[in-house]
Write a protein that holds these residues in place. Sequence first.
Motif, PDB file in Angstrom:
ATOM      1  N   ALA A  38      -7.776   3.977  -7.696  1.00  0.00           N
ATOM      2  CA  ALA A  38      -7.006   2.729  -7.681  1.00  0.00           C
ATOM      3  C   ALA A  38      -5.547   3.013  -7.331  1.00  0.00           C
ATOM      4  CB  ALA A  38      -7.108   2.026  -9.032  1.00  0.00           C
ATOM      5  N   GLY A  39      -4.987   4.049  -7.932  1.00  0.00           N
ATOM      6  CA  GLY A  39      -3.624   4.438  -7.605  1.00  0.00           C
ATOM      7  C   GLY A  39      -3.512   4.974  -6.194  1.00  0.00           C
ATOM      8  N   GLU A  40      -4.537   5.694  -5.751  1.00  0.00           N
ATOM      9  CA  GLU A  40      -4.538   6.255  -4.399  1.00  0.00           C
ATOM     10  C   GLU A  40      -4.514   5.156  -3.341  1.00  0.00           C
ATOM     11  OE1 GLU A  40      -4.126   9.782  -2.381  1.00  0.00           O
ATOM     12  OE2 GLU A  40      -4.525   9.612  -4.519  1.00  0.00           O
ATOM     13  N   LEU A  41      -5.208   4.044  -3.611  1.00  0.00           N
ATOM     14  CA  LEU A  41      -5.191   2.920  -2.673  1.00  0.00           C
ATOM     15  C   LEU A  41      -3.765   2.445  -2.418  1.00  0.00           C
ATOM     16  CD1 LEU A  41      -8.156   0.641  -3.846  1.00  0.00           C
ATOM     17  CD2 LEU A  41      -8.079   2.103  -1.819  1.00  0.00           C
ATOM     18  N   LEU A  42      -2.976   2.388  -3.487  1.00  0.00           N
ATOM     19  CA  LEU A  42      -1.606   1.897  -3.363  1.00  0.00           C
ATOM     20  C   LEU A  42      -0.661   2.930  -2.768  1.00  0.00           C
ATOM     21  CD1 LEU A  42      -1.818   0.059  -6.702  1.00  0.00           C
ATOM     22  CD2 LEU A  42      -0.858  -1.042  -4.681  1.00  0.00           C
ATOM     23  N   ARG A  43      -0.822   4.180  -3.168  1.00  0.00           N
ATOM     24  CA  ARG A  43       0.094   5.221  -2.685  1.00  0.00           C
ATOM     25  C   ARG A  43      -0.231   5.675  -1.265  1.00  0.00           C
ATOM     26  NH1 ARG A  43      -0.474   6.658  -8.133  1.00  0.00           N
ATOM     27  NH2 ARG A  43      -2.260   7.989  -7.631  1.00  0.00           N
ATOM     28  N   GLY A  44      -1.519   5.792  -0.940  1.00  0.00           N
ATOM     29  CA  GLY A  44      -1.883   6.362   0.350  1.00  0.00           C
ATOM     30  C   GLY A  44      -2.700   5.462   1.246  1.00  0.00           C
ATOM     31  N   GLY A  45      -3.064   4.283   0.766  1.00  0.00           N
ATOM     32  CA  GLY A  45      -3.951   3.419   1.539  1.00  0.00           C
ATOM     33  C   GLY A  45      -3.362   2.909   2.841  1.00  0.00           C
ATOM     34  N   ARG A  46      -2.050   2.710   2.881  1.00  0.00           N
ATOM     35  CA  ARG A  46      -1.408   2.137   4.066  1.00  0.00           C
ATOM     36  C   ARG A  46      -1.793   2.869   5.341  1.00  0.00           C
ATOM     37  NH1 ARG A  46       2.847   3.737   7.023  1.00  0.00           N
ATOM     38  NH2 ARG A  46       3.333   5.391   5.528  1.00  0.00           N
ATOM     39  N   GLN A  47      -1.739   4.192   5.312  1.00  0.00           N
ATOM     40  CA  GLN A  47      -1.983   4.955   6.538  1.00  0.00           C
ATOM     41  C   GLN A  47      -3.439   4.915   6.988  1.00  0.00           C
ATOM     42  OE1 GLN A  47      -1.290   9.239   5.839  1.00  0.00           O
ATOM     43  NE2 GLN A  47      -1.404   8.767   3.654  1.00  0.00           N
ATOM     44  N   TYR A  48      -4.318   4.425   6.111  1.00  0.00           N
ATOM     45  CA  TYR A  48      -5.729   4.286   6.463  1.00  0.00           C
ATOM     46  C   TYR A  48      -6.128   2.814   6.644  1.00  0.00           C
ATOM     47  CZ  TYR A  48      -5.880   9.171   5.102  1.00  0.00           C
ATOM     48  OH  TYR A  48      -5.647  10.523   5.019  1.00  0.00           O
ATOM     49  N   GLY A  49      -5.139   1.949   6.798  1.00  0.00           N
ATOM     50  CA  GLY A  49      -5.415   0.540   7.053  1.00  0.00           C
ATOM     51  C   GLY A  49      -5.897  -0.232   5.844  1.00  0.00           C
ATOM     52  N   LEU A  50      -5.606   0.260   4.642  1.00  0.00           N
ATOM     53  CA  LEU A  50      -6.017  -0.416   3.408  1.00  0.00           C
ATOM     54  C   LEU A  50      -4.819  -1.163   2.831  1.00  0.00           C
ATOM     55  CD1 LEU A  50      -8.050   2.556   1.885  1.00  0.00           C
ATOM     56  CD2 LEU A  50      -8.950   0.589   3.157  1.00  0.00           C
ATOM     57  N   VAL A  51      -4.948  -2.473   2.717  1.00  0.00           N
ATOM     58  CA  VAL A  51      -3.864  -3.329   2.225  1.00  0.00           C
ATOM     59  C   VAL A  51      -4.287  -3.925   0.886  1.00  0.00           C
ATOM     60  CG1 VAL A  51      -2.378  -5.294   2.710  1.00  0.00           C
ATOM     61  CG2 VAL A  51      -3.234  -3.895   4.599  1.00  0.00           C
ATOM     62  N   VAL A  52      -3.539  -3.620  -0.168  1.00  0.00           N
ATOM     63  CA  VAL A  52      -3.928  -4.029  -1.515  1.00  0.00           C
ATOM     64  C   VAL A  52      -3.162  -5.292  -1.934  1.00  0.00           C
ATOM     65  CG1 VAL A  52      -4.074  -3.346  -3.940  1.00  0.00           C
ATOM     66  CG2 VAL A  52      -4.413  -1.642  -2.124  1.00  0.00           C
ATOM     67  N   HIS A  53      -3.907  -6.268  -2.435  1.00  0.00           N
ATOM     68  CA  HIS A  53      -3.344  -7.500  -2.978  1.00  0.00           C
ATOM     69  C   HIS A  53      -3.670  -7.522  -4.474  1.00  0.00           C
ATOM     70  CE1 HIS A  53      -2.756  -9.383   1.087  1.00  0.00           C
ATOM     71  NE2 HIS A  53      -3.688  -8.483   1.373  1.00  0.00           N
ATOM     72  N   SER A  54      -2.661  -7.332  -5.308  1.00  0.00           N
ATOM     73  CA  SER A  54      -2.858  -7.207  -6.761  1.00  0.00           C
ATOM     74  C   SER A  54      -2.496  -8.514  -7.457  1.00  0.00           C
ATOM     75  CB  SER A  54      -1.997  -6.069  -7.316  1.00  0.00           C
ATOM     76  OG  SER A  54      -2.256  -4.859  -6.630  1.00  0.00           O
ATOM     77  N   VAL A  55      -3.397  -8.993  -8.319  1.00  0.00           N
ATOM     78  CA  VAL A  55      -3.225 -10.289  -8.975  1.00  0.00           C
ATOM     79  C   VAL A  55      -3.201 -10.083 -10.488  1.00  0.00           C
ATOM     80  CG1 VAL A  55      -4.102 -12.652  -9.137  1.00  0.00           C
ATOM     81  CG2 VAL A  55      -4.559 -11.296  -7.070  1.00  0.00           C
ATOM     82  N   PHE A  56      -2.135 -10.591 -11.139  1.00  0.00           N
ATOM     83  CA  PHE A  56      -2.023 -10.417 -12.589  1.00  0.00           C
ATOM     84  C   PHE A  56      -1.014 -11.403 -13.158  1.00  0.00           C
ATOM     85  CE2 PHE A  56       0.412  -7.281 -10.207  1.00  0.00           C
ATOM     86  CZ  PHE A  56       1.706  -7.500 -10.640  1.00  0.00           C
ATOM     87  N   GLN A  57      -0.899 -11.438 -14.495  1.00  0.00           N
ATOM     88  CA  GLN A  57      -0.060 -12.418 -15.169  1.00  0.00           C
ATOM     89  C   GLN A  57       1.301 -11.876 -15.589  1.00  0.00           C
ATOM     90  OE1 GLN A  57      -1.864 -14.829 -18.232  1.00  0.00           O
ATOM     91  NE2 GLN A  57      -3.875 -14.750 -17.279  1.00  0.00           N
ATOM     92  N   LYS A  58       1.372 -10.612 -15.970  1.00  0.00           N
ATOM     93  CA  LYS A  58       2.620 -10.057 -16.499  1.00  0.00           C
ATOM     94  C   LYS A  58       2.945  -8.742 -15.797  1.00  0.00           C
ATOM     95  CE  LYS A  58       2.163 -11.938 -21.216  1.00  0.00           C
ATOM     96  NZ  LYS A  58       3.506 -12.525 -21.385  1.00  0.00           N
ATOM     97  N   GLY A  59       4.067  -8.700 -15.111  1.00  0.00           N
ATOM     98  CA  GLY A  59       4.434  -7.520 -14.363  1.00  0.00           C
ATOM     99  C   GLY A  59       4.656  -6.299 -15.225  1.00  0.00           C
ATOM    100  N   GLN A  60       5.172  -6.504 -16.431  1.00  0.00           N
ATOM    101  CA  GLN A  60       5.479  -5.371 -17.292  1.00  0.00           C
ATOM    102  C   GLN A  60       4.223  -4.732 -17.880  1.00  0.00           C
ATOM    103  OE1 GLN A  60       6.220  -8.597 -17.680  1.00  0.00           O
ATOM    104  NE2 GLN A  60       6.941  -9.074 -19.735  1.00  0.00           N
ATOM    105  N   GLU A  61       3.061  -5.357 -17.679  1.00  0.00           N
ATOM    106  CA  GLU A  61       1.813  -4.808 -18.210  1.00  0.00           C
ATOM    107  C   GLU A  61       1.033  -3.991 -17.185  1.00  0.00           C
ATOM    108  OE1 GLU A  61      -0.523  -7.905 -19.923  1.00  0.00           O
ATOM    109  OE2 GLU A  61       0.814  -8.176 -21.639  1.00  0.00           O
ATOM    110  N   VAL A  62       1.469  -3.977 -15.931  1.00  0.00           N
ATOM    111  CA  VAL A  62       0.747  -3.222 -14.914  1.00  0.00           C
ATOM    112  C   VAL A  62       1.481  -1.919 -14.617  1.00  0.00           C
ATOM    113  CG1 VAL A  62      -0.191  -5.323 -13.888  1.00  0.00           C
ATOM    114  CG2 VAL A  62       1.902  -4.328 -12.954  1.00  0.00           C
ATOM    115  N   PRO A  63       0.785  -0.923 -14.108  1.00  0.00           N
ATOM    116  CA  PRO A  63       1.433   0.353 -13.807  1.00  0.00           C
ATOM    117  C   PRO A  63       2.565   0.205 -12.792  1.00  0.00           C
ATOM    118  CG  PRO A  63      -0.949   0.581 -13.795  1.00  0.00           C
ATOM    119  CD  PRO A  63      -0.671  -0.885 -13.884  1.00  0.00           C
ATOM    120  N   LYS A  64       3.586   1.052 -12.937  1.00  0.00           N
ATOM    121  CA  LYS A  64       4.718   1.038 -12.001  1.00  0.00           C
ATOM    122  C   LYS A  64       4.269   1.320 -10.573  1.00  0.00           C
ATOM    123  CE  LYS A  64       8.672   2.722 -12.784  1.00  0.00           C
ATOM    124  NZ  LYS A  64       9.778   3.681 -13.056  1.00  0.00           N
TER     125      LYS A  64
END
Length: 253
Positions: free
Chosen positions: A147-173
């Motif tokens: 899951a973290g790899e998708l966000l850190r390295g996904g861009r160069q492989y054409g993977l675009v992540v759309h994250s949906v949640f209620q509280k920003g302070q509750e999700v990983p940095k």
Amino acid sequence: MSKKPTLLKLPNPINSNPAHDAEHTIYVAGTGGGKTSAVKHMGLVPKGSQVVFFDPYSNYAGAKFQGQMCHSTSSRLAFLKALLLARKRGKSFKLAYVPASGATEHELEFFSSVVWSVGNGRAPKLHTVIEELASCVETSGKLRGRAGELLRGGRQYGLVVHSVFQKGQEVPKTVTDQSSTWWIGAVNAENDAKWLAARRGIDFAVIAGLVSAKVNKKRIGEPVAHYLLVRDGIGNVKHAAFHCATGAPRALK
């Protein structure tokens, strides 16, 4: 004590392409704030694109998304096979994984591992929508695993992540640091508004003044959600409203 399910051994993505732009996107709002409707109607997931959903509450499964039916499954094997076949065809598709165990860390890691394995920097981009992210992770620090790899390295492989949640302070940095576009709807607590204001350099009063679709449905009889669309760059903020059922723009009032 139950054992953790064994993850499949899957290949790594191929054809790294650093020329791809950073497009990871966040949708954050309280209950009734319109975040799932924003995914459906804002166009941040382009029409005609390849889209896969982590859909624990069946917000997309069995319905049309931008005019195309979203097929779904709760079977891990069926999801893997369907995604591999859809990517091989190279055409637009909408596919939802509805995890049998709900929004859990293990289900998210399985989903992310499968998506990671089909990344290809020379193929059409794969837009990856993750609902209820905060329910699946237990840290506000670094998001580990695929899951973290998708966000850190996904861009160069054409993977675009759309994250949906209620509280920003509750999700990983990792999620907030790696996402260049933020869709912000009405939040339900002052601390949530303060956190967003501090992270994106926006006036607290503007965020606190956003009106949710839930409130507007009672106030004006229509599910109209106010939002901010924040992109990279100083002052690059759009303040607008839309009808959550139709996606039509509405005046701020």
